[in-house]
Write an enzyme that holds these catalytic residues in place. Structure first.
Site, PDB file in Angstrom:
ATOM      1  N   THR A  58       4.131 -45.232  21.889  1.00 40.48           N
ATOM      2  CA  THR A  58       5.404 -44.510  21.998  1.00 40.48           C
ATOM      3  C   THR A  58       5.509 -43.736  23.313  1.00 40.48           C
ATOM      4  O   THR A  58       6.553 -43.741  23.972  1.00 40.48           O
ATOM      5  CB  THR A  58       5.563 -43.547  20.814  1.00 40.48           C
ATOM      6  OG1 THR A  58       5.508 -44.304  19.596  1.00 40.48           O
ATOM      7  CG2 THR A  58       6.885 -42.797  20.884  1.00 40.48           C
ATOM      8  N   GLU A 108       3.537 -34.940  14.382  1.00 37.22           N
ATOM      9  CA  GLU A 108       4.164 -36.042  15.107  1.00 37.22           C
ATOM     10  C   GLU A 108       4.103 -35.807  16.613  1.00 37.22           C
ATOM     11  O   GLU A 108       3.924 -36.742  17.391  1.00 37.22           O
ATOM     12  CB  GLU A 108       5.610 -36.191  14.640  1.00 37.22           C
ATOM     13  CG  GLU A 108       6.497 -37.057  15.517  1.00 37.22           C
ATOM     14  CD  GLU A 108       6.378 -38.544  15.211  1.00 37.22           C
ATOM     15  OE1 GLU A 108       7.311 -39.285  15.536  1.00 37.22           O
ATOM     16  OE2 GLU A 108       5.351 -38.956  14.649  1.00 37.22           O
TER      17      GLU A 108
END
Length: 311
Positions: A184, A131
């Site tokens: 993001t 991630e």
């Protein structure tokens, strides 16, 4: 190496949940990503990626799932390698935990393939390594629910300290993904590094009240608590008409509404499925009016299951 293949599914996740920036999250029943793994003598490689339009890196060291798989093998001390096939069921840059889903599905598939001895903490830590690559930093509020299932609060990411929260009966989420993409890392850059103390006080008061509301199935308190003073005000400009979309959700009966993760997806929590079935078309129409294009709408319970082997 034998030809055994293990396939795992990991669900979309809603993170932040308005008042819980970087600490609250839960999985939906669907959609999600799947990852299939097969053994190699050594190394990690990507055999194929489906449904990504050719946009994701095929080099394992630059791929979220590839990095997560490598991290898990290292943590287990396993010198064998794996080859991965990734099928994207989540839209890219959607705010639904797409990089987390790929990483979570990868570590669950690889763990099952090599013997299934990893602990939950090892799975979470390895997926967080993936991630970190995919999102620019590690976000345990996507990874933890994607692996563990249920409503979770991440008190500390590494070593993982994951607090499982109860889910009130009937609680249902509506998520609308508009025809937009928000990276993001870029959305995170808008946040800066400081928060006014008055906003921090309001935020942690809401978070404490929200956790209590989950424990007592107090939907009225939940509705009062679903307000974000930290991330949403700084990111609202990324989603045209966000205020009108949230208002449409609440007018239709939602307890509250906010960005899912860094957006552009918008979620609304509802006290039951019947309410959610009214909220969904209202939000979809509001997104159409404010943003246009083709949106995707999902209605789901809060899934008690995280990433899991499906084949």
């Amino acid at each position: 190496m034998n030809g055994r293949v293990v396939t795992a599914f990991a669900p979309a996740t809603v993170s932040n949940v308005a008042c819980g920036f970087d600490v609250l999250g839960f999985p939906m029943e669907e959609p999600g990503d799947t990852v299939s793994a097969r053994l190699l003598p050594s190394g990690v490689q990507i055999d194929d990626i489906l449904n990504d339009g050719g946009r994701l890196p095929r080099e394992a060291a630059k791929n979220t799932a590839g990095v997560a798989a490598r991290s898990l093998l290292d943590r287990l001390g396993d010198t064998r390698g794996v080859a991965l096939t990734i099928t994207k069921g989540l839209p890219l840059s959607s705010g639904l935990g797409g990089s987390a889903a790929s990483a979570a599905a990868a570590v669950v598939a690889v763990n099952a393939l090599v013997g299934g001895n990893a602990t939950v903490d090892q799975l979470v830590a390895a997926a967080l390594d993936g991630e970190r690559l995919g999102a620019g930093s590690s976000h345990p509020d996507n990874i933890a629910p994607a692996i563990c299932g249920g409503f979770v609060l991440v008190r500390h990411p590494n070593p993982p300290d994951i607090v499982r929260l109860p889910v009130p009966k009937g609680l249902t989420v509506v998520v609308v993904h508009p025809d937009l993409e928000i990276e993001t890392a870029k959305a995170r850059a808008l946040l800066g590094t400081t928060v006014p103390i008055a906003d921090a006080v309001k935020q942690w008061a809401n978070l404490g009240a929200f956790v209590d509301a989950l424990h007592r199935s107090d939907f009225e308190l939940m509705a009062r608590s679903l307000e974000d003073f930290i991330a949403e005000p700084r990111r609202a400009s990324l989603v045209p008409g966000l205020a009108s979309i949230k208002k449409a959700a609440i007018d239709a009966g939602a307890l509250g509404s906010s960005l899912s993760g860094s957006g552009p997806s918008i979620f609304a929590l509802c006290r039951d499925r019947a309410t959610a079935d009214r909220v969904a078309p209202a939000m979809t129409a509001a997104v159409k009016a404010a943003i246009g294009g083709q949106s995707q709408t999902y209605v789901s319970s809060i899934s008690s299951r995280g990433a899991r082997v499906i084949g």
